[in-house]
Write an enzyme that holds these catalytic residues in place. Structure first.
Site, PDB file in Angstrom:
ATOM      1  N   GLU A 113       5.588  -3.383   1.049  1.00 53.07           N
ATOM      2  CA  GLU A 113       5.741  -3.047  -0.385  1.00 53.07           C
ATOM      3  C   GLU A 113       4.990  -1.737  -0.583  1.00 53.07           C
ATOM      4  O   GLU A 113       3.754  -1.717  -0.568  1.00 53.07           O
ATOM      5  CB  GLU A 113       5.109  -4.133  -1.253  1.00 53.07           C
ATOM      6  CG  GLU A 113       5.791  -5.480  -1.165  1.00 53.07           C
ATOM      7  CD  GLU A 113       7.056  -5.575  -1.995  1.00 53.07           C
ATOM      8  OE1 GLU A 113       7.557  -4.530  -2.466  1.00 53.07           O
ATOM      9  OE2 GLU A 113       7.547  -6.695  -2.158  1.00 53.07           O
ATOM     10  N   THR A 162       0.644   4.690   5.010  1.00 55.40           N
ATOM     11  CA  THR A 162       0.033   3.588   5.777  1.00 55.40           C
ATOM     12  C   THR A 162       1.102   2.580   6.185  1.00 55.40           C
ATOM     13  O   THR A 162       1.043   2.028   7.295  1.00 55.40           O
ATOM     14  CB  THR A 162      -1.080   2.899   4.966  1.00 55.40           C
ATOM     15  OG1 THR A 162      -1.944   3.892   4.421  1.00 55.40           O
ATOM     16  CG2 THR A 162      -1.896   1.968   5.826  1.00 55.40           C
ATOM     17  N   GLY A 163       2.091   2.365   5.332  1.00 52.22           N
ATOM     18  CA  GLY A 163       3.176   1.435   5.655  1.00 52.22           C
ATOM     19  C   GLY A 163       3.869   1.825   6.956  1.00 52.22           C
ATOM     20  O   GLY A 163       4.215   0.976   7.778  1.00 52.22           O
ATOM     21  N   GLY A 186       0.837  -1.197   0.000  1.00 48.85           N
ATOM     22  CA  GLY A 186       0.000   0.000   0.000  1.00 48.85           C
ATOM     23  C   GLY A 186       0.870   1.244   0.000  1.00 48.85           C
ATOM     24  O   GLY A 186       2.034   1.209  -0.442  1.00 48.85           O
ATOM     25  N   SER A 187       0.329   2.316   0.534  1.00 42.31           N
ATOM     26  CA  SER A 187       1.030   3.599   0.455  1.00 42.31           C
ATOM     27  C   SER A 187       2.129   3.695   1.510  1.00 42.31           C
ATOM     28  O   SER A 187       2.113   2.972   2.528  1.00 42.31           O
ATOM     29  CB  SER A 187       0.027   4.728   0.657  1.00 42.31           C
ATOM     30  OG  SER A 187      -0.536   4.617   1.941  1.00 42.31           O
TER      31      SER A 187
HETATM   32  P1  NAD Z   1      -3.372   2.308   1.338  1.00 37.94           P
HETATM   33  O1  NAD Z   1      -2.098   2.411   2.093  1.00 37.94           O
HETATM   34  O2  NAD Z   1      -4.365   3.383   1.439  1.00 37.94           O
HETATM   35  O3  NAD Z   1      -4.158   0.966   1.737  1.00 37.94           O
HETATM   36  C1  NAD Z   1      -3.564  -0.326   1.649  1.00 37.94           C
HETATM   37  C2  NAD Z   1      -4.283  -1.263   2.607  1.00 37.94           C
HETATM   38  O4  NAD Z   1      -4.037  -0.847   3.951  1.00 37.94           O
HETATM   39  C3  NAD Z   1      -5.810  -1.288   2.459  1.00 37.94           C
HETATM   40  O5  NAD Z   1      -6.240  -2.633   2.579  1.00 37.94           O
HETATM   41  C4  NAD Z   1      -6.281  -0.447   3.645  1.00 37.94           C
HETATM   42  O6  NAD Z   1      -7.593  -0.771   4.077  1.00 37.94           O
HETATM   43  C5  NAD Z   1      -5.258  -0.812   4.693  1.00 37.94           C
HETATM   44  N1  NAD Z   1      -5.087   0.141   5.790  1.00 37.94           N
HETATM   45  C6  NAD Z   1      -5.461   1.441   5.847  1.00 37.94           C
HETATM   46  N2  NAD Z   1      -5.077   1.985   7.027  1.00 37.94           N
HETATM   47  C7  NAD Z   1      -4.447   1.010   7.720  1.00 37.94           C
HETATM   48  C8  NAD Z   1      -3.797   0.955   8.991  1.00 37.94           C
HETATM   49  N3  NAD Z   1      -3.720   2.024   9.790  1.00 37.94           N
HETATM   50  N4  NAD Z   1      -3.235  -0.212   9.384  1.00 37.94           N
HETATM   51  C9  NAD Z   1      -3.271  -1.288   8.588  1.00 37.94           C
HETATM   52  N5  NAD Z   1      -3.869  -1.295   7.370  1.00 37.94           N
HETATM   53  C10 NAD Z   1      -4.443  -0.168   6.933  1.00 37.94           C
HETATM   54  O7  NAD Z   1      -2.903   2.065  -0.187  1.00 37.94           O
HETATM   55  P2  NAD Z   1      -3.839   1.964  -1.479  1.00 37.94           P
HETATM   56  O8  NAD Z   1      -4.381   3.323  -1.773  1.00 37.94           O
HETATM   57  O9  NAD Z   1      -4.776   0.801  -1.322  1.00 37.94           O
HETATM   58  O10 NAD Z   1      -2.771   1.562  -2.596  1.00 37.94           O
HETATM   59  C11 NAD Z   1      -2.055   2.513  -3.353  1.00 37.94           C
HETATM   60  C12 NAD Z   1      -0.635   2.641  -2.859  1.00 37.94           C
HETATM   61  O11 NAD Z   1      -0.042   1.350  -2.786  1.00 37.94           O
HETATM   62  C13 NAD Z   1       0.257   3.443  -3.788  1.00 37.94           C
HETATM   63  O12 NAD Z   1       1.099   4.293  -3.051  1.00 37.94           O
HETATM   64  C14 NAD Z   1       1.105   2.379  -4.481  1.00 37.94           C
HETATM   65  O13 NAD Z   1       2.340   2.836  -4.964  1.00 37.94           O
HETATM   66  C15 NAD Z   1       1.229   1.349  -3.412  1.00 37.94           C
HETATM   67  N6  NAD Z   1       1.484   0.039  -3.995  1.00 37.94           N
HETATM   68  C16 NAD Z   1       2.703  -0.545  -3.788  1.00 37.94           C
HETATM   69  C17 NAD Z   1       2.986  -1.774  -4.369  1.00 37.94           C
HETATM   70  C18 NAD Z   1       4.310  -2.441  -4.162  1.00 37.94           C
HETATM   71  O14 NAD Z   1       4.406  -3.634  -4.421  1.00 37.94           O
HETATM   72  N7  NAD Z   1       5.338  -1.760  -3.714  1.00 37.94           N
HETATM   73  C19 NAD Z   1       2.019  -2.401  -5.164  1.00 37.94           C
HETATM   74  C20 NAD Z   1       0.784  -1.769  -5.346  1.00 37.94           C
HETATM   75  C21 NAD Z   1       0.530  -0.554  -4.744  1.00 37.94           C
END
Ligand code: NAD
Length: 479
Positions: free
Chosen positions: A250, A232-233, A228-229
């Site tokens: 990731e 959030t990571g 994810g982002s």
């Molecule tokens: P996001 O971080 O908003 O959400 C990812 C997941 O985290 C979702 O399932 C969400 O419900 C969950 N989440 C939200 N808050 C949380 C918390 N506090 N604790 C635990 N989990 C929580 O990301 P997104 O908008 O779903 O995805 C887009 C982002 O992901 C972009 O920045 C993109 O570059 C990145 N991404 C990275 C990879 C990689 O392999 N490096 C692949 C795809 C997307």
């Protein structure tokens, strides 16, 4: 012989999957079809009780699954791949509805399941031995326990399966949390997987943004694999520290692409554009900054523009569509913010400024911003949409420094006829996945990871498998 469809298995009711059984919840939420903005089916919102039950079921299932020989685990994964294939058309339609991807591109995702599983079936967990006259030291790799897989919305099948498959292969049990924006395909394939795997081995919980923190706080989840982002990571890592969970992160990228002056412009410009616009730019390793040598800059941008103009934007099933909508309202507003910023700062739109506000559905025409300043938002941040900046370069050391001048370090690409020159440049780029004469295309056989704030640890390849394991080192002395 492929397993046939087992009736009844319908694709219009969605459940959480706990301890081998489907379960509903008191509250439900709905995804939105990004092409029509119509609500999709209700999905149960999991509670803390559901998380506790799933983790307890996982803990019960873990010892037997851990002790199942790896060859048997691989065999069951193979059976699952066949079962999934029997329903591939249903998954494809569902994926198109939840993401809006053009059907042929969505099919790459559903067809990729078999390839992902096959690639993992070929991996072996290493056994390392050091032997002398008095002892043998043997290092093996043992599973961790219950894995929580927290997933994003841009590739709902590939990115969740990329966690489920290595987790199961290494003898872990796994609970998948799909993104609330795209819960449908993941909940369904895990429901289907109950026909193959013992109860509690692979489970799924859908919910809202309260659910991820319940995973990261749970003391009996041994590892979080998160995609994810970056923002959030960081929260995931902070929360996981309290119970010293293993984490794989990731995260986002701001991938640079460097184009040398010796390339065949007509051939390379469309490829570079596809690297930026594939999946409407909603790819972590999409090309996000394009640096073109000044000698060919004008011609190269013109060729990219010509290509971008031909990319048809539309709904999944429209003939010849290359780009679907942005997946959700939040992301649509974010991408529109980049357009507004470039407009406000008088950046040059290489082929006119598209109307991003007018369409029904979250559709945006692919857009190139011609030579915005270094400190502009479009250069500094990841838009995660179909808008990309180009800048000219002349000095190699300076452009490498500019490419590396970011806290992200996920992917990068270098294009040159002189491959040795391109490789020399590629080696100096601070990114986990650097491609020469191709845009970034992750391969499940090779480790995938980010440098700097793009991640911690990684997935895929044997090295990815080991991230689901503890090292177990036995020092055995002779008496
Ligand atoms: P996001 O971080 O908003 O959400 C990812 C997941 O985290 C979702 O399932 C969400 O419900 C969950 N989440 C939200 N808050 C949380 C918390 N506090 N604790 C635990 N989990 C929580 O990301 P997104 O908008 O779903 O995805 C887009 C982002 O992901 C972009 O920045 C993109 O570059 C990145 N991404 C990275 C990879 C990689 O392999 N490096 C692949 C795809 C997307």
């Amino acid at each position: 012989m492929s397993p046939s469809k087992v009736a009844p298995f319908c694709f219009d009711t969605f459940y959480n999957v706990v301890d081998g059984k489907t379960r509903t919840a008191k509250t439900a939420h709905r995804g939105i079809n990004p092409m029509t903005l119509e609500e999709l089916w209700p999905v149960p919102v999991a509670t803390q009780q559901d998380v506790d039950d799933a983790v307890a079921a996982g803990m019960r299932a873990f010892p037997a699954w851990r002790d199942t020989p790896i060859e048997k685990r691989k065999e069951l994964l193979g059976k699952f791949a066949e079962l999934f294939s029997a329903y591939a058309d249903d998954f494809l339609s569902l994926l198109c509805q939840e993401t809006g991807k053009p059907r042929p591109f969505a099919a790459m995702e559903t067809n990729g399941v078999q390839k992902l599983i096959q690639a993992h079936q070929d991996f072996e967990l290493p056994v390392e031995k050091i032997e002398d006259d008095e002892k043998v030291i043997t290092t093996t790799y043992t599973p961790l326990g219950v894995v929580g897989a927290i997933c994003p919305w841009n590739f709902p099948i590939t990115l969740s399966m990329g966690k489920v498959v290595p987790a199961l292969l290494t003898g872990n049990v796994v609970i998948v949390k799909p993104s609330p924006f795209t819960p449908y395909t993941a909940l369904k394939y895990i429901e289907l997987a109950q026909q193959i795997f013992p109860r509690g081995v692979v489970q799924a919980l859908g919910g809202d943004d309260r659910l991820g923190p319940m995973f990261t706080a749970h003391p009996d989840i041994a590892k979080i694999s998160f995609t994810g982002s970056i923002a959030t990571g960081k929260k995931v890592m902070e929360a996981s520290a309290k119970t010293l969970k293993r984490v794989t992160l990731e995260l986002g990228g701001n991938d640079a692409c460097i184009v040398f002056p010796d390339v065949d412009v007509a051939k390379v410009a469309p490829e570079v554009a596809m690297g930026a616009f594939f999946n409407s730019g909603q790819v972590c390793v999409a090309t996000k900054r394009i640096y073109i040598h000044e000698k060919i800059y004008k011609d190269f941008v013109a060729a990219m523009v010509e290509f971008a103009k031909k990319l048809k934007v539309g709904a999944s099933d429209e003939e010849g569509v290359m780009l679907g909508p942005v997946q959700n309202a939040m992301q649509y507003e974010r991408v529109k913010g980049f357009f507004a910023d470039s407009k406000e700062k008088n950046h040059t739109f290489a082929h006119g400024e598209p109307d991003v506000a007018g369409s029904k559905g979250y559709f945006i025409q692919p857009t190139i911003i011609d030579n915005p300043p270094h400190d502009s938002r479009i250069i500094q941040e990841e838009p995660f949409g179909p808008i990309v900046p180009t800048q000219p370069w002349s000095d190699l050391d300076e452009i490498i420094q500019r490419a590396n001048n970011t806290k992200a370090g996920l992917g990068a690409s270098v294009w040159a006829k002189d491959v040795a020159q391109a490789e020399a440049c590629a080696k100096r780029l601070e990114a986990g996945n650097v491609f020469v004469n191709s845009y970034v295309k992750p391969n499940p056989k090779a480790f995938f990871s980010g440098h700097k704030e793009s991640g911690i640890g990684g997935e895929y390849g044997t090295k990815g498998l080991l991230s689901y394991c503890n090292a177990h080192v036995m020092h055995s002395y002779k008496l």
